[in-house]
Design an enzyme around this catalytic site. Structure first.
Site, PDB file in Angstrom:
ATOM      1  N   GLY A  23       9.626  10.954  -3.112  1.00 51.63           N
ATOM      2  CA  GLY A  23       9.941   9.527  -3.161  1.00 51.63           C
ATOM      3  C   GLY A  23      11.116   9.225  -4.075  1.00 51.63           C
ATOM      4  O   GLY A  23      11.622  10.105  -4.796  1.00 51.63           O
ATOM      5  N   GLU A  28      14.196   8.793  -3.411  1.00 55.04           N
ATOM      6  CA  GLU A  28      15.380   9.615  -3.123  1.00 55.04           C
ATOM      7  C   GLU A  28      16.632   8.760  -2.905  1.00 55.04           C
ATOM      8  O   GLU A  28      17.752   9.293  -2.843  1.00 55.04           O
ATOM      9  CB  GLU A  28      15.139  10.470  -1.864  1.00 55.04           C
ATOM     10  CG  GLU A  28      14.001  11.474  -1.976  1.00 55.04           C
ATOM     11  CD  GLU A  28      12.661  10.904  -1.487  1.00 55.04           C
ATOM     12  OE1 GLU A  28      12.577   9.671  -1.316  1.00 55.04           O
ATOM     13  OE2 GLU A  28      11.727  11.690  -1.294  1.00 55.04           O
ATOM     14  N   ALA A  45       5.901   1.039  -2.636  1.00 60.04           N
ATOM     15  CA  ALA A  45       7.304   1.450  -2.501  1.00 60.04           C
ATOM     16  C   ALA A  45       8.199   0.539  -3.328  1.00 60.04           C
ATOM     17  O   ALA A  45       7.881  -0.626  -3.549  1.00 60.04           O
ATOM     18  CB  ALA A  45       7.713   1.369  -1.034  1.00 60.04           C
ATOM     19  N   HIS A  75      12.342   0.061  -3.157  1.00 63.45           N
ATOM     20  CA  HIS A  75      13.615   0.514  -2.594  1.00 63.45           C
ATOM     21  C   HIS A  75      14.739  -0.358  -3.155  1.00 63.45           C
ATOM     22  O   HIS A  75      14.800  -1.553  -2.878  1.00 63.45           O
ATOM     23  CB  HIS A  75      13.570   0.438  -1.062  1.00 63.45           C
ATOM     24  CG  HIS A  75      12.510   1.327  -0.458  1.00 63.45           C
ATOM     25  ND1 HIS A  75      12.178   1.305   0.858  1.00 63.45           N
ATOM     26  CD2 HIS A  75      11.717   2.278  -1.025  1.00 63.45           C
ATOM     27  CE1 HIS A  75      11.222   2.210   1.091  1.00 63.45           C
ATOM     28  NE2 HIS A  75      10.924   2.797  -0.045  1.00 63.45           N
ATOM     29  N   GLN A 102       7.772   6.211   0.246  1.00 62.86           N
ATOM     30  CA  GLN A 102       7.323   7.428  -0.447  1.00 62.86           C
ATOM     31  C   GLN A 102       8.172   8.618   0.044  1.00 62.86           C
ATOM     32  O   GLN A 102       9.308   8.421   0.434  1.00 62.86           O
ATOM     33  CB  GLN A 102       5.827   7.683  -0.226  1.00 62.86           C
ATOM     34  CG  GLN A 102       4.915   6.687  -0.944  1.00 62.86           C
ATOM     35  CD  GLN A 102       4.811   5.328  -0.291  1.00 62.86           C
ATOM     36  OE1 GLN A 102       4.495   5.209   0.875  1.00 62.86           O
ATOM     37  NE2 GLN A 102       5.072   4.268  -1.047  1.00 62.86           N
ATOM     38  N   THR A 114       6.719   0.412 -11.085  1.00 65.93           N
ATOM     39  CA  THR A 114       5.875   0.390 -12.293  1.00 65.93           C
ATOM     40  C   THR A 114       6.678   0.572 -13.580  1.00 65.93           C
ATOM     41  O   THR A 114       6.130   0.397 -14.667  1.00 65.93           O
ATOM     42  CB  THR A 114       4.821   1.514 -12.225  1.00 65.93           C
ATOM     43  OG1 THR A 114       5.508   2.763 -12.069  1.00 65.93           O
ATOM     44  CG2 THR A 114       3.864   1.315 -11.057  1.00 65.93           C
ATOM     45  N   ARG A 174       7.561   3.273 -14.817  1.00 59.97           N
ATOM     46  CA  ARG A 174       7.199   4.528 -15.493  1.00 59.97           C
ATOM     47  C   ARG A 174       8.380   5.500 -15.475  1.00 59.97           C
ATOM     48  O   ARG A 174       9.105   5.566 -14.477  1.00 59.97           O
ATOM     49  CB  ARG A 174       6.014   5.197 -14.766  1.00 59.97           C
ATOM     50  CG  ARG A 174       4.711   4.466 -14.916  1.00 59.97           C
ATOM     51  CD  ARG A 174       3.607   5.157 -14.136  1.00 59.97           C
ATOM     52  NE  ARG A 174       3.786   5.032 -12.689  1.00 59.97           N
ATOM     53  CZ  ARG A 174       2.996   5.604 -11.790  1.00 59.97           C
ATOM     54  NH1 ARG A 174       1.997   6.368 -12.171  1.00 59.97           N
ATOM     55  NH2 ARG A 174       3.195   5.424 -10.501  1.00 59.97           N
ATOM     56  N   SER A 217      25.907  10.894  -1.361  1.00 57.37           N
ATOM     57  CA  SER A 217      26.008   9.611  -2.051  1.00 57.37           C
ATOM     58  C   SER A 217      26.357   9.868  -3.514  1.00 57.37           C
ATOM     59  O   SER A 217      25.760  10.729  -4.157  1.00 57.37           O
ATOM     60  CB  SER A 217      24.663   8.891  -1.904  1.00 57.37           C
ATOM     61  OG  SER A 217      24.533   7.865  -2.857  1.00 57.37           O
TER      62      SER A 217
HETATM   63  P1  GDP Z   1      13.955   4.756  -2.798  1.00 58.03           P
HETATM   64  O1  GDP Z   1      12.565   4.439  -3.196  1.00 58.03           O
HETATM   65  O2  GDP Z   1      14.055   6.070  -2.073  1.00 58.03           O
HETATM   66  O3  GDP Z   1      14.631   3.655  -2.049  1.00 58.03           O
HETATM   67  O4  GDP Z   1      14.768   4.951  -4.155  1.00 58.03           O
HETATM   68  P2  GDP Z   1      14.686   4.002  -5.466  1.00 58.03           P
HETATM   69  O5  GDP Z   1      15.398   2.744  -5.184  1.00 58.03           O
HETATM   70  O6  GDP Z   1      13.295   3.922  -5.965  1.00 58.03           O
HETATM   71  O7  GDP Z   1      15.455   4.924  -6.511  1.00 58.03           O
HETATM   72  C1  GDP Z   1      16.757   5.358  -6.288  1.00 58.03           C
HETATM   73  C2  GDP Z   1      17.647   4.809  -7.414  1.00 58.03           C
HETATM   74  O8  GDP Z   1      18.871   5.506  -7.418  1.00 58.03           O
HETATM   75  C3  GDP Z   1      18.006   3.346  -7.242  1.00 58.03           C
HETATM   76  O9  GDP Z   1      18.076   2.756  -8.513  1.00 58.03           O
HETATM   77  C4  GDP Z   1      19.376   3.381  -6.571  1.00 58.03           C
HETATM   78  O10 GDP Z   1      20.156   2.242  -6.876  1.00 58.03           O
HETATM   79  C5  GDP Z   1      19.965   4.601  -7.209  1.00 58.03           C
HETATM   80  N1  GDP Z   1      20.902   5.360  -6.364  1.00 58.03           N
HETATM   81  C6  GDP Z   1      20.857   5.601  -5.032  1.00 58.03           C
HETATM   82  N2  GDP Z   1      21.856   6.442  -4.682  1.00 58.03           N
HETATM   83  C7  GDP Z   1      22.538   6.730  -5.814  1.00 58.03           C
HETATM   84  C8  GDP Z   1      23.654   7.576  -6.098  1.00 58.03           C
HETATM   85  O11 GDP Z   1      24.210   8.258  -5.242  1.00 58.03           O
HETATM   86  N3  GDP Z   1      24.056   7.630  -7.408  1.00 58.03           N
HETATM   87  C9  GDP Z   1      23.451   6.918  -8.400  1.00 58.03           C
HETATM   88  N4  GDP Z   1      23.908   7.035  -9.616  1.00 58.03           N
HETATM   89  N5  GDP Z   1      22.406   6.115  -8.160  1.00 58.03           N
HETATM   90  C10 GDP Z   1      21.955   6.035  -6.879  1.00 58.03           C
HETATM   91  P1  IMO Z   2       9.221   4.900  -2.722  1.00 55.36           P
HETATM   92  O1  IMO Z   2       9.063   4.356  -1.315  1.00 55.36           O
HETATM   93  C1  IMO Z   2       7.593   7.509  -5.817  1.00 55.36           C
HETATM   94  C2  IMO Z   2       3.216   7.886  -6.004  1.00 55.36           C
HETATM   95  C3  IMO Z   2       2.483   7.333  -7.219  1.00 55.36           C
HETATM   96  C4  IMO Z   2       1.306   8.300  -7.268  1.00 55.36           C
HETATM   97  C5  IMO Z   2       0.996   8.551  -5.799  1.00 55.36           C
HETATM   98  C6  IMO Z   2      -0.135   7.702  -5.231  1.00 55.36           C
HETATM   99  O2  IMO Z   2       9.870   3.968  -3.653  1.00 55.36           O
HETATM  100  O3  IMO Z   2       9.825   6.270  -2.667  1.00 55.36           O
HETATM  101  P2  IMO Z   2      -0.315   5.131  -4.545  1.00 55.36           P
HETATM  102  O4  IMO Z   2      -0.176   3.894  -5.367  1.00 55.36           O
HETATM  103  O5  IMO Z   2       0.621   5.216  -3.404  1.00 55.36           O
HETATM  104  O6  IMO Z   2      -1.734   5.395  -4.123  1.00 55.36           O
HETATM  105  O7  IMO Z   2       0.053   6.329  -5.567  1.00 55.36           O
HETATM  106  O8  IMO Z   2       2.194   8.266  -5.093  1.00 55.36           O
HETATM  107  N1  IMO Z   2       4.092   6.911  -5.297  1.00 55.36           N
HETATM  108  C7  IMO Z   2       5.429   6.943  -5.320  1.00 55.36           C
HETATM  109  N2  IMO Z   2       6.278   7.721  -6.035  1.00 55.36           N
HETATM  110  N3  IMO Z   2       8.089   6.595  -4.959  1.00 55.36           N
HETATM  111  C8  IMO Z   2       7.251   5.815  -4.223  1.00 55.36           C
HETATM  112  O9  IMO Z   2       7.688   5.006  -3.238  1.00 55.36           O
HETATM  113  C9  IMO Z   2       5.854   5.945  -4.432  1.00 55.36           C
HETATM  114  N4  IMO Z   2       4.774   5.331  -3.903  1.00 55.36           N
HETATM  115  C10 IMO Z   2       3.693   5.942  -4.435  1.00 55.36           C
HETATM  116  O10 IMO Z   2       3.284   7.393  -8.360  1.00 55.36           O
HETATM  117  O11 IMO Z   2       1.709   9.520  -7.831  1.00 55.36           O
HETATM  118 MG    MG Z   3      11.468   3.957  -4.883  1.00 64.53          MG
END
Ligand code: GDP
Ligand code: IMO
Ligand code: MG
Length: 433
Positions: free
Chosen positions: A12, A14, A39, A41, A223, A300, A302, A412
């Site tokens: 997750g 990513e 999630a 994003h 995730q 969260t 964390r 990216s």
């Molecule tokens: P998701 O859950 O897969 O959509 O990812 P998240 O949003 O939880 O976490 C990815 C974080 O990395 C976010 O804060 C994005 O703004 C940031 N991000 C995404 N791509 C890049 C990148 O290529 N470089 C940097 N520095 N940050 C990025």
């Molecule tokens: P995105 O979409 C990272 C993790 C939690 C926990 C486990 C189970 O942003 O990638 P849950 O509340 O789903 O029952 O928790 O899964 N977890 C994630 N970790 N990115 C996420 O979503 C997550 N959604 C749940 O931290 O370990």
């Molecule tokens: Mg995320």
């Protein structure tokens, strides 16, 4: 134009949100197929930051339909809060958003049950997001859940009372005083239903109709594959099918209509919550990555555990998903490193293993085998072509491509939409045409 699944290849976070937002310009609809508001994003549009939890990232593109599929679990309070926040930011949510009438509804008692279960003595907590996701899916599989169609139906009070009684019985049996005021929840949910009713429909029929008209759908995973209920590091997983197969069961679009599957992976790896993490770096180098990558949970807050790109893990997630192409995000986070370890093999009990261990005990017992590649020690943010990246960065990417056996179709190097390079001539480029 094709129907494409974009999903997480690791644990997750990513960067799926950024990629889906970028690609959504080329699609007619973006559909979420599993998970809920666990999630987070993140999408940056200029200086504006959006963190989407339940609503597909496509909502930020005017005219693109945003679909919450039947495989998603919906907390109405969280949904409405997200809708109102987006509306306050000027997004025309109600003309774009549709919610499956077959999606299941999260109630406050799901969170209570999760809290009790996670806090129970002698249990190793999963470290969930405490959103009630798991207990809601439990009710779904146990065939006693309440769906959006029920929430907006006249029969809702009857169904709700039956489920609430069920929970009350369990609470009494276990002498738990916690469950809240069921009647108050009923009234609150009836108010929510009024707002949700116009958004609810048969989204499987809607999506298949769009496909028949030649429109294209982007499926947004939440995730990551290693958190998938079947293929992840069980029991330290989420309760839904995050892997590619979930896109079909979670939307009602048949596998024959899927044209491509794209994995999103960081140039390193992170994990939030408990569970095995073979390439975790708990030294100050891991801490440096956390700072450089701002690796703190979007939901969260964390701190995310940080580690090195894991080739066996990626080969495994590529196999169970059938990745056509891989998108490598956050390359820029590695810019300052002298050298970059890559986990290239697993050893368990002194033997090299070629398959992902299924048991938590064997997962924990993995000894990662590393190869070290030279860092590039140059700023990569701002570079707009892969061929202009420092040679050591290009070597690093080539190494990942060769070892995982999946083409890298995009890289990216920053959080913004435009900080994304597509490899000319790649399969990904063709899928996006
Ligand atoms: P998701 O859950 O897969 O959509 O990812 P998240 O949003 O939880 O976490 C990815 C974080 O990395 C976010 O804060 C994005 O703004 C940031 N991000 C995404 N791509 C890049 C990148 O290529 N470089 C940097 N520095 N940050 C990025
Ligand atoms: P995105 O979409 C990272 C993790 C939690 C926990 C486990 C189970 O942003 O990638 P849950 O509340 O789903 O029952 O928790 O899964 N977890 C994630 N970790 N990115 C996420 O979503 C997550 N959604 C749940 O931290 O370990
Ligand atoms: Mg995320």
């Amino acid at each position: 134009m094709s129907n494409l699944i974009v999903l997480g290849a690791q644990w997750g976070d990513e960067g799926k949100g950024k990629i889906v937002d970028l690609f959504s310009e080329k699609f007619d609809a973006v559909a979420r197929y599993q998970g809920g508001h666990n999630a987070g994003h993140t999408v940056f549009i200029g200086s504006r930051k959006f963190v989407l939890k339940l609503i597909p990232s496509g909502i930020l593109r005017p005219g693109v339909s945003a679909i919450i599929g039947n495989g998603v679990v919906v907390d109405p309070a969280a949904l409405l809060e997200e809708i109102h926040a987006l509306e306050a930011a000027g997004v025309d949510v109600r003309s774009q958003l549709k919610i499956s009438n077959r999606a299941h509804v999260i109630f406050p008692f799901h969170r209570t049950i999760e809290k009790i279960s996670e806090g129970r003595e002698n249990r190793i907590p999963i470290g969930t997001t405490s959103r009630g996701i798991g207990p809601c899916y439990e009710d779904k599989i146990a065939r006693r859940g309440i769906r959006i169609a029920d929430l907006v139906d006249n029969d809702f009070p009857k169904l709700y009372c039956a489920l609430a009684e069920d929970k009350q019985l369990i609470a009494n049996a276990f002498d738990i005083a916690e469950p809240g005021d069921f009647k108050e929840i009923l009234e609150q949910y009836q108010r929510f239903a009024e707002e949700i009713r116009p958004l609810a429909c048969d989204t499987a029929s809607l999506l298949n109709g769009m496909i028949r008209e030649g429109k294209s759908i982007l499926f947004e995973g939440a995730q990551g594959t290693m958190l998938d209920i079947d293929f992840g590091t069980y029991p330290f997983v989420t309760s839904s099918s995050a892997a590619a197969g979930g896109a079909c069961t979670g939307t009602g679009v048949p596998p024959t209509k899927i044209d491509g599957i794209v994995g999103v992976s960081k140039a390193y790896i992170t994990r939030v919550g408990a569970g095995a993490f073979p390439s975790e770096d708990t030294t100050e180098v891991g801490e440096k990555i956390r700072r450089a990558g701002n690796e703190f949970g979007s939901v969260t807050g964390r701190p995310r555990r940080c580690g090195w790109f894991d080739v066996p893990l990626l080969r495994y997630t590529a196999e169970v998903n059938g990745f056509d192409s891989l998108i490598i995000t956050k390359l820029d986070v590695l810019d300052e490193l002298e050298e970059i370890p890559v986990c290239v093999a697993y050893e368990v009990d002194g033997k090299v293993v070629t398959q992902m261990p299924a048991s938590a005990r064997r997962m924990e017992a993995i000894r990662p085998v590393y190869e070290r590649l030279p860092g590039w020690k140059t700023k990569t943010q701002g570079i707009a072509q892969i061929s202009k990246l420092p040679p050591a960065a290009q070597t690093y990417l080539k190494f990942l491509e060769e070892r995982t056996g999946v083409e890298i179709g995009s890289v990216s190097n920053g959080p913004e939409r435009n900080e994304t390079m597509i490899v000319p001539g790649s399969k990904l480029e063709k899928l996006l045409q």
